[in-house]
Write a protein that holds these residues in place. Structure first.
Motif, PDB file in Angstrom:
ATOM      1  N   ARG A 144       5.043  -3.882  12.796  1.00 30.07           N
ATOM      2  CA  ARG A 144       3.642  -3.870  12.850  1.00 30.07           C
ATOM      3  C   ARG A 144       2.833  -5.226  12.732  1.00 30.07           C
ATOM      4  O   ARG A 144       2.981  -6.056  11.697  1.00 30.07           O
ATOM      5  CB  ARG A 144       3.047  -2.449  12.218  1.00 30.07           C
ATOM      6  CG  ARG A 144       2.058  -2.248  12.470  1.00 30.07           C
ATOM      7  CD  ARG A 144       1.186  -1.868  11.530  1.00 30.07           C
ATOM      8  NE  ARG A 144      -0.515  -1.642  11.978  1.00 30.07           N
ATOM      9  CZ  ARG A 144      -0.894  -0.457  12.347  1.00 30.07           C
ATOM     10  NH1 ARG A 144       0.274   0.589  13.250  1.00 30.07           N
ATOM     11  NH2 ARG A 144      -2.065   0.060  13.369  1.00 30.07           N
ATOM     12  N   PHE A 179       0.439   5.110  13.242  1.00 31.55           N
ATOM     13  CA  PHE A 179       0.207   5.086  14.527  1.00 31.55           C
ATOM     14  C   PHE A 179      -0.619   4.154  15.395  1.00 31.55           C
ATOM     15  O   PHE A 179      -0.764   2.989  14.306  1.00 31.55           O
ATOM     16  CB  PHE A 179      -1.142   6.119  14.994  1.00 31.55           C
ATOM     17  CG  PHE A 179      -2.090   6.151  14.492  1.00 31.55           C
ATOM     18  CD1 PHE A 179      -3.481   5.037  14.817  1.00 31.55           C
ATOM     19  CD2 PHE A 179      -2.332   7.134  13.520  1.00 31.55           C
ATOM     20  CE1 PHE A 179      -4.448   5.387  14.584  1.00 31.55           C
ATOM     21  CE2 PHE A 179      -3.870   6.877  13.234  1.00 31.55           C
ATOM     22  CZ  PHE A 179      -5.214   5.883  13.320  1.00 31.55           C
ATOM     23  N   TRP A 206       3.352   9.734   8.964  1.00 27.65           N
ATOM     24  CA  TRP A 206       2.982   8.599   8.438  1.00 27.65           C
ATOM     25  C   TRP A 206       4.822   8.242   7.527  1.00 27.65           C
ATOM     26  O   TRP A 206       5.923   8.376   7.168  1.00 27.65           O
ATOM     27  CB  TRP A 206       3.144   9.991   7.047  1.00 27.65           C
ATOM     28  CG  TRP A 206       1.413  10.359   7.825  1.00 27.65           C
ATOM     29  CD1 TRP A 206       1.050  10.422   9.060  1.00 27.65           C
ATOM     30  CD2 TRP A 206       0.666  11.263   7.163  1.00 27.65           C
ATOM     31  NE1 TRP A 206       0.261  10.951   8.897  1.00 27.65           N
ATOM     32  CE2 TRP A 206       0.025  11.482   8.670  1.00 27.65           C
ATOM     33  CE3 TRP A 206       0.921  12.008   6.475  1.00 27.65           C
ATOM     34  CZ2 TRP A 206      -1.162  12.390   7.603  1.00 27.65           C
ATOM     35  CZ3 TRP A 206      -0.304  13.017   5.397  1.00 27.65           C
ATOM     36  CH2 TRP A 206      -1.219  13.204   6.483  1.00 27.65           C
ATOM     37  N   ALA A 220      -7.398   6.804  20.552  1.00 29.82           N
ATOM     38  CA  ALA A 220      -7.271   8.152  20.144  1.00 29.82           C
ATOM     39  C   ALA A 220      -8.107   9.095  20.432  1.00 29.82           C
ATOM     40  O   ALA A 220      -9.522   8.709  21.423  1.00 29.82           O
ATOM     41  CB  ALA A 220      -8.052   8.242  18.363  1.00 29.82           C
ATOM     42  N   LEU A 258       0.412  -1.181   0.009  1.00 33.30           N
ATOM     43  CA  LEU A 258       0.293  -0.307   0.020  1.00 33.30           C
ATOM     44  C   LEU A 258       0.822   1.138   0.251  1.00 33.30           C
ATOM     45  O   LEU A 258       2.009   0.915   0.159  1.00 33.30           O
ATOM     46  CB  LEU A 258      -0.454   0.168   1.012  1.00 33.30           C
ATOM     47  CG  LEU A 258      -1.992  -0.907   2.341  1.00 33.30           C
ATOM     48  CD1 LEU A 258      -3.100  -0.878   2.714  1.00 33.30           C
ATOM     49  CD2 LEU A 258      -3.484  -0.929   0.309  1.00 33.30           C
ATOM     50  N   SER A 283      -0.993  -5.671  15.060  1.00 32.33           N
ATOM     51  CA  SER A 283      -2.442  -5.302  15.101  1.00 32.33           C
ATOM     52  C   SER A 283      -2.090  -3.435  15.145  1.00 32.33           C
ATOM     53  O   SER A 283      -3.350  -2.764  15.221  1.00 32.33           O
ATOM     54  CB  SER A 283      -3.015  -5.710  16.103  1.00 32.33           C
ATOM     55  OG  SER A 283      -3.667  -7.075  15.289  1.00 32.33           O
ATOM     56  N   GLY A 284      -0.737  -2.908  15.757  1.00 36.41           N
ATOM     57  CA  GLY A 284      -1.244  -2.088  15.996  1.00 36.41           C
ATOM     58  C   GLY A 284      -1.550  -1.295  17.598  1.00 36.41           C
ATOM     59  O   GLY A 284      -2.615  -0.087  17.474  1.00 36.41           O
ATOM     60  N   LYS A 292       2.187  10.126  16.024  1.00 32.06           N
ATOM     61  CA  LYS A 292       1.965   9.765  14.517  1.00 32.06           C
ATOM     62  C   LYS A 292       2.836  10.284  14.083  1.00 32.06           C
ATOM     63  O   LYS A 292       3.740  11.274  14.454  1.00 32.06           O
ATOM     64  CB  LYS A 292       0.977  10.109  14.341  1.00 32.06           C
ATOM     65  CG  LYS A 292       0.890  11.867  14.254  1.00 32.06           C
ATOM     66  CD  LYS A 292      -0.437  11.890  13.472  1.00 32.06           C
ATOM     67  CE  LYS A 292      -1.059  13.807  13.552  1.00 32.06           C
ATOM     68  NZ  LYS A 292      -1.957  13.986  13.035  1.00 32.06           N
ATOM     69  N   ILE A 323      -2.263   7.353   6.304  1.00 32.31           N
ATOM     70  CA  ILE A 323      -2.597   7.563   7.498  1.00 32.31           C
ATOM     71  C   ILE A 323      -3.253   6.792   8.527  1.00 32.31           C
ATOM     72  O   ILE A 323      -2.485   6.816   9.583  1.00 32.31           O
ATOM     73  CB  ILE A 323      -3.384   8.498   7.054  1.00 32.31           C
ATOM     74  CG1 ILE A 323      -2.798  10.550   5.751  1.00 32.31           C
ATOM     75  CG2 ILE A 323      -4.533   9.271   8.052  1.00 32.31           C
ATOM     76  CD1 ILE A 323      -3.700  11.169   5.386  1.00 32.31           C
ATOM     77  N   PRO A 324      -3.621   5.648   8.164  1.00 27.77           N
ATOM     78  CA  PRO A 324      -4.256   4.883   9.299  1.00 27.77           C
ATOM     79  C   PRO A 324      -3.310   3.920   9.589  1.00 27.77           C
ATOM     80  O   PRO A 324      -3.798   3.436  10.582  1.00 27.77           O
ATOM     81  CB  PRO A 324      -5.303   4.214   8.378  1.00 27.77           C
ATOM     82  CG  PRO A 324      -5.956   4.861   7.906  1.00 27.77           C
ATOM     83  CD  PRO A 324      -4.964   5.760   6.743  1.00 27.77           C
ATOM     84  N   TYR A 325      -2.002   3.748   8.898  1.00 32.11           N
ATOM     85  CA  TYR A 325      -1.257   3.391   9.332  1.00 32.11           C
ATOM     86  C   TYR A 325       0.556   4.061  10.255  1.00 32.11           C
ATOM     87  O   TYR A 325       1.345   3.575  10.601  1.00 32.11           O
ATOM     88  CB  TYR A 325      -0.698   2.532   8.914  1.00 32.11           C
ATOM     89  CG  TYR A 325      -0.777   1.187   8.308  1.00 32.11           C
ATOM     90  CD1 TYR A 325      -0.551   0.202   8.607  1.00 32.11           C
ATOM     91  CD2 TYR A 325      -1.732   1.459   6.976  1.00 32.11           C
ATOM     92  CE1 TYR A 325      -1.749  -1.131   8.292  1.00 32.11           C
ATOM     93  CE2 TYR A 325      -2.349   0.532   6.881  1.00 32.11           C
ATOM     94  CZ  TYR A 325      -2.602  -0.983   7.234  1.00 32.11           C
ATOM     95  OH  TYR A 325      -3.308  -2.000   7.402  1.00 32.11           O
ATOM     96  N   ARG A 338      -1.745   8.308   0.035  1.00 33.30           N
ATOM     97  CA  ARG A 338      -2.052   8.833   0.910  1.00 33.30           C
ATOM     98  C   ARG A 338      -2.660   8.540   2.018  1.00 33.30           C
ATOM     99  O   ARG A 338      -2.950   8.135   3.391  1.00 33.30           O
ATOM    100  CB  ARG A 338      -1.917   9.933   0.857  1.00 33.30           C
ATOM    101  CG  ARG A 338      -1.550  11.308   1.697  1.00 33.30           C
ATOM    102  CD  ARG A 338      -2.346  12.255   0.881  1.00 33.30           C
ATOM    103  NE  ARG A 338      -1.685  14.168   1.916  1.00 33.30           N
ATOM    104  CZ  ARG A 338      -0.867  14.327   1.660  1.00 33.30           C
ATOM    105  NH1 ARG A 338       0.310  13.625   1.823  1.00 33.30           N
ATOM    106  NH2 ARG A 338      -0.726  16.012   2.714  1.00 33.30           N
ATOM    107  N   GLU A 339      -3.948   8.160   1.437  1.00 29.71           N
ATOM    108  CA  GLU A 339      -5.376   7.894   2.561  1.00 29.71           C
ATOM    109  C   GLU A 339      -4.762   6.914   2.676  1.00 29.71           C
ATOM    110  O   GLU A 339      -5.600   6.013   4.365  1.00 29.71           O
ATOM    111  CB  GLU A 339      -6.338   7.371   1.800  1.00 29.71           C
ATOM    112  CG  GLU A 339      -6.585   8.998   1.071  1.00 29.71           C
ATOM    113  CD  GLU A 339      -6.541   9.167   0.337  1.00 29.71           C
ATOM    114  OE1 GLU A 339      -5.474   8.216  -0.302  1.00 29.71           O
ATOM    115  OE2 GLU A 339      -6.754  10.444   0.068  1.00 29.71           O
ATOM    116  N   ASP A 340      -3.718   5.490   2.827  1.00 26.69           N
ATOM    117  CA  ASP A 340      -3.696   4.724   3.369  1.00 26.69           C
ATOM    118  C   ASP A 340      -2.650   4.936   4.001  1.00 26.69           C
ATOM    119  O   ASP A 340      -2.780   3.940   5.056  1.00 26.69           O
ATOM    120  CB  ASP A 340      -3.178   3.040   2.117  1.00 26.69           C
ATOM    121  CG  ASP A 340      -4.195   2.498   1.361  1.00 26.69           C
ATOM    122  OD1 ASP A 340      -4.709   2.421   2.729  1.00 26.69           O
ATOM    123  OD2 ASP A 340      -4.504   2.068   0.565  1.00 26.69           O
TER     124      ASP A 340
END
Lengths: 487, 437
Positions: free
Chosen positions: A74, A35, A44, A483, A24, A76-77, A42, A31-33, A27-29
């Motif tokens: 990583r 943190f 990126w 969060a 992946l 499940s974070g 955080k 951000i969720p990784y 950009r949208e992918d």
């Protein structure tokens, strides 16, 4: 070698190596990784790769080494010390697709799993055949075994059953040079050479990439019983704990809630708890039914002898669940009060518990902060929990100072800065102080030797030999388990 | 904690398809680190809005609210804009569901189409091939419109004595009146399940409530709220507040989970509206899901009512009917209502409630999700049908029209011969002394 950042060419080449579906980079992918379970921290990454086999892990490691690209591993974070927060513009290596249970060996009482297997699945699969995997970290429904081993996770049963380390019999590890090391075996006794597997337990992804795990299992305990004791003073609760241990009783769970936590839990779960109480202990004993009954009776007496104003022994499983809810509701109850909840895990020898709890209370008063304490009193692992707001800079500054004081006190009492969450980035600054010069140098030497290029999770736990100029230091706004709420 | 409860994360294992990943994206937009891109809008479309994550969250994060705003933001940004999309949104959200009478005309037309055989003819003659592809797929899924809409089945005001009359008993034997409640008839419910509305009214009557059912009701706005049209949702909420005499009512009762989870938040929706703010607060205080209301007020047991109504020797079967209960997301996660519907079912004589695996896992209906995301919706439906098959019930009970239609279709396509019913319909049959199925 200077570490570089991931470029579009790198992404293409990694895609060619693993297949496009395993990489992946949008950009949208990213951000969720950016943190893990430690919010307010955080960074990126530039790409996330999902190897499916040890061979693919090796391919990624070899490629990253040739290109000088840092790798952050990583699962499940869900970590709480920032250990899986990415390296800026680096590679995140996510092991969730290596999620097979390879073998359940009921003759040797072992289970062999791939690194991305979810902890709860190990526990469930063991239970199906009457076996028991004791470590139960709070995130076990989500967390991976690889993450548990890398962080040496604990849980509510540490007192009697220990932590993840105590159940690791063997590991398969991909080293920074791309070689695959098999450490350990199914032998209960094995003294051949250094215990290298233990080096990787709790290494937080800084020494190698754990790809397979051989776990030790126990027989399922036949019976369990639960009790609760209520105290006016926290000291009396702490003395009860010392007396139980001194009486040579090791219950499987011995949990504690302080005054503020009790009030919050009662507000939240409406359990009808005595709100003027200074402390509550929740205790569970497991094993042979007769032994359990004996232990519970003895602990009931000890509690009463140590000024417990009320002792309840659960008559059945339903009542037991109610008592356990008191403890389980602690975090959810506290987390609702303020936007940011910072869960710490300072740990001290059990003899120093009362001092430590008292010190946390004083520190809260001194800095005018909301801190509630609960935790695993039986093993000295406390969770002083800061209720704050990460967007309030002035308050966060006070939080950092209070943190520092609490860590220093824990160290001064012969304790540790982290009982089960790990060092990561959150507690890195305090590690040298706890270790002292000689042992810190040893720690540094281990990292330098095993990961000479500083490829693996650089900047976490301990600085590697070549700190990356491209990686800005992570600012520590505190560790939060969830969060912060946006609304 | 939310990850294992999220159906889309369960499918892909990717963080962006998880609640916490989506919140991360929303947050990046709020912090100015990301624009509302097409990928963002698609992600918000891929989320079912099932709110299972809300139930799981230990910290009480209000994902429902965040999600509504995110969909509104994605909509406002226009990144997914196309003529076709604009047309369908206009036709449904702005035209049909803003005008209750127009919606009924369409329902009436559709009924005519289905009953006169035109539909059959159209299908047999290959007419469906003339439809644009997206409608061709949907056409066979068109549910059957009811014979009569709600206003032809429930009079604007009914009293417990009226139910006695219908059951052929003296009016004096009616239980004492406990107060007056209003019944929301809904849009989909009105068109396709007016029978459920009748049953809901009967249950309320049997429990001693006078039932006020205005014959023309506006859409509650949940469709709009859940699909990024907050302004229209506000307009509809105001219409709703104008329709009901709130001060006379003990409760405003809904039997549709999707409506309930939206209309309980009118206070927040109209929090800044000086003209409606107070009424919105009152509304939110008294808005109730039917099961929740019955549970709070204490349910009149069917045995007792049948004695009153002289129906003891009724046709009521002594044999047991196996019923499995599927929890509508907007009931269990959206409103936190899990036990009350089960209690309703367990109170029914001759009904055996059987366990259903993953009862609170989304069935894929999720508002218009089965239309916008057919592939993922079908996967979830297959999973649901698999569990229903294993539970071997005679009736699958669920309390939301979307789930009802979706699961009914799934069962039909799998050749499973069992009925889908609202829990309240089963209860109403029991009160009326009818057989359960």
């Amino acid at each position: 070698m200077m570490q570089k950042v991931v470029s579009p060419t790198h992404i293409e080449e990694l895609s060619a190596l693993l297949g496009e579906r395993q990489v992946l980079s949008s950009r949208e992918d990213m951000i969720p990784y950016g943190f893990d379970g430690t919010a307010a921290m955080k960074q990126w990454p530039r790409c996330v790769v999902f190897p499916r086999t040890t061979e693919e892990v090796v391919a990624v490691v070899n490629y990253a080494r040739e290109q000088g690209l840092p790798i952050v591993t990583r699962g499940s974070g869900t970590g709480l010390s920032g250990g899986a927060v990415p390296h800026a513009h680096g590679i995140v290596l996510c092991l969730l697709r290596m999620n097979r249970v390879l073998e359940l060996d009921t003759r040797n009482l072992t289970m062999h799993v791939e690194t991305g297997v979810i902890t709860k699945m190990v526990s469930d699969r063991a239970a199906e055949v009457g076996l028991f995997y004791p470590p139960d970290p709070g995130s076990m429904k989500v967390s991976t075994m690889g993450g548990n081993v890398a962080e040496n996770s604990g849980g509510l049963r540490g007192l009697k059953y220990g932590v993840t380390r105590d159940y690791v019999m063997g590991l398969e590890v991909v080293l920074a040079d791309g070689s695959v090391a098999m450490l350990g075996n199914k032998c209960v006794k094995d003294v051949a050479g250094y215990s290298l597997k233990d080096l990787f337990v709790g290494s937080e992804g800084t020494l190698g990439i754990i790809t397979k795990i051989l776990l030790k299992l126990l027989p399922q305990p036949a019976h369990r019983q639960t009790m609760m004791a209520v105290y006016t003073d926290m000291e009396a609760a702490a003395e009860t704990v010392s007396a139980i241990i001194a009486a040579k009783i090791i219950p499987c769970t011995l949990e504690f809630l302080d005054r503020r936590t009790i009030a919050c839990v009662d507000d939240f779960a409406k359990l009808g708890l005595p709100r003027d109480a200074g402390a509550i202990l929740v205790i569970e004993s497991d094993g042979h039914p007769e032994a359990v009954a004996e232990e519970i009776a003895a602990m009931e007496k000890i509690a009463r002898d140590h000024a417990a104003r009320e002792v309840k022994v659960a008559a059945d499983r339903e009542e037991a669940e109610k008592l356990l809810t008191t403890r389980r509701a602690a975090f959810p109850a506290l987390a609702r009060l303020r936007p940011t909840t910072i869960l710490e895990d300072a740990t001290v020898p059990r003899s120093e518990l009362a001092k430590m709890v008292r010190f946390v209370e004083q520190t809260a008063k001194k800095y005018d902060l909301m801190i509630a304490t609960f935790g695993h009193m039986g093993d000295g692992n406390l969770h002083p929990t800061f209720l704050t707001d990460e967007r309030d800079e002035a308050e966060m500054a006070k939080v950092h100072e209070a943190f520092a004081e609490i860590f220093e006190k824990a160290i001064a009492l012969g304790g540790t800065i982290t009982g089960e969450h790990g060092v990561g980035t959150a507690k890195k600054d305090f590690l040298r102080q706890q270790f002292g010069a000689a042992s810190f140098a040893l720690l540094q030497a281990v990292k330098n030797t095993i990961d000479p290029q500083n490829l693996l999770n650089p900047g976490k736990l301990v600085d590697g030999p070549t700190p990356s100029p491209t990686a800005p230091a992570l600012s520590r706004n505190g560790t939060t388990e969830t969060a912060a709420r946006l609304s | 904690m939310c990850l294992p409860t999220c159906p889309t994360y369960d499918e892909t294992g990717l963080e962006r398809n998880s609640p916490r990943g989506r919140i991360g994206l929303m947050r990046a937009i709020a912090d100015g680190e990301l624009e509302a891109t097409k990928a963002f809008a698609e992600e918000m479309g891929y989320c079912l809005g099932c709110l299972a994550c809300v139930t799981a969250c230990p910290a009480g994060v209000d994902y429902a609210h965040l999600f509504e705003n995110a969909r509104a933001e994605a909509q406002a940004s226009g990144v997914q804009d196309s003529g076709k999309r604009r047309f369908y949104r206009w036709l449904t959200l702005r035209f049909l569901f803003m005008r209750p009478r127009v919606l009924r005309w369409v329902g009436w037309g559709l009924r005519l189409w289905q009953r006169t055989g035109l539909e059959q003819l159209f299908r047999r003659s290959g007419g469906t091939k003339l439809l644009p592809p997206e409608l061709r797929r949907l056409e066979p899924m068109t549910p059957r419109v009811e014979e009569k809409f709600t206003h032809r089945r429930i009079r604007p005001l009914e009293t417990p004595a009226d139910l006695m009359t219908r059951l052929g008993r003296p009016r004096e034997q009616a239980p004492p009146t406990r107060g007056r409640v209003a019944l929301l008839t809904g849009c989909v419910q009105d068109l396709f399940f007016s029978g459920v509305n009748r049953d809901t009214a009967d249950v309320l009557l049997a429990n001693g409530w006078e039932v006020l059912t205005p014959s023309v009701q506006y859409c509650c706005g949940s469709l709009h709220g859940h699909n990024g049209e907050l302004e229209m949702a506000k307009e509809l909420a105001c219409q709703q507040l104008d329709t009901f005499p709130l001060d006379e009512l003990a409760a405003v009762v809904t039997n549709a989970a999707g409506c309930g989870s939206h209309l309980k938040h009118y206070d927040r929706l109209l929090g800044a509206d000086s003209a409606y703010q107070q009424r919105a607060q009152r509304w939110s205080q008294i808005a109730r899901d039917i099961h929740e209301f019955l549970d709070e007020q204490g349910l009149v047991s069917p045995q007792d009512y049948r004695v009153t109504a002289g129906r003891t020797e009724s046709s009521h079967a002594t044999a047991t009917t196996r019923v499995a209960y599927h929890e509508a997301c907007h009931l269990v996660h959206g409103q936190g209502i899990s036990d009350p519907p089960r209690k309703v079912l367990e109170a029914i004589p001759g009904l055996h409630l059987v366990a259903l695996e993953e009862a609170s896992w989304c069935c894929g209906s999720a508002g218009v999700y089965s239309i916008t995301q057919p592939e993922q919706a079908q996967k979830l439906l297959d999973r649901k049908v698999r569990h229903i098959r294993a539970a071997r019930p005679a009736v699958l009970a669920t309390a939301n029209p979307g789930c009802h239609l979706q699961i009914e279709r799934g069962l039909r396509e799998s050749g499973l011969n069992l009925k889908v019913m609202h829990p309240v319909s089963l209860l109403a049959r029991s009160y009326r002394g009818e057989s359960l199925i």
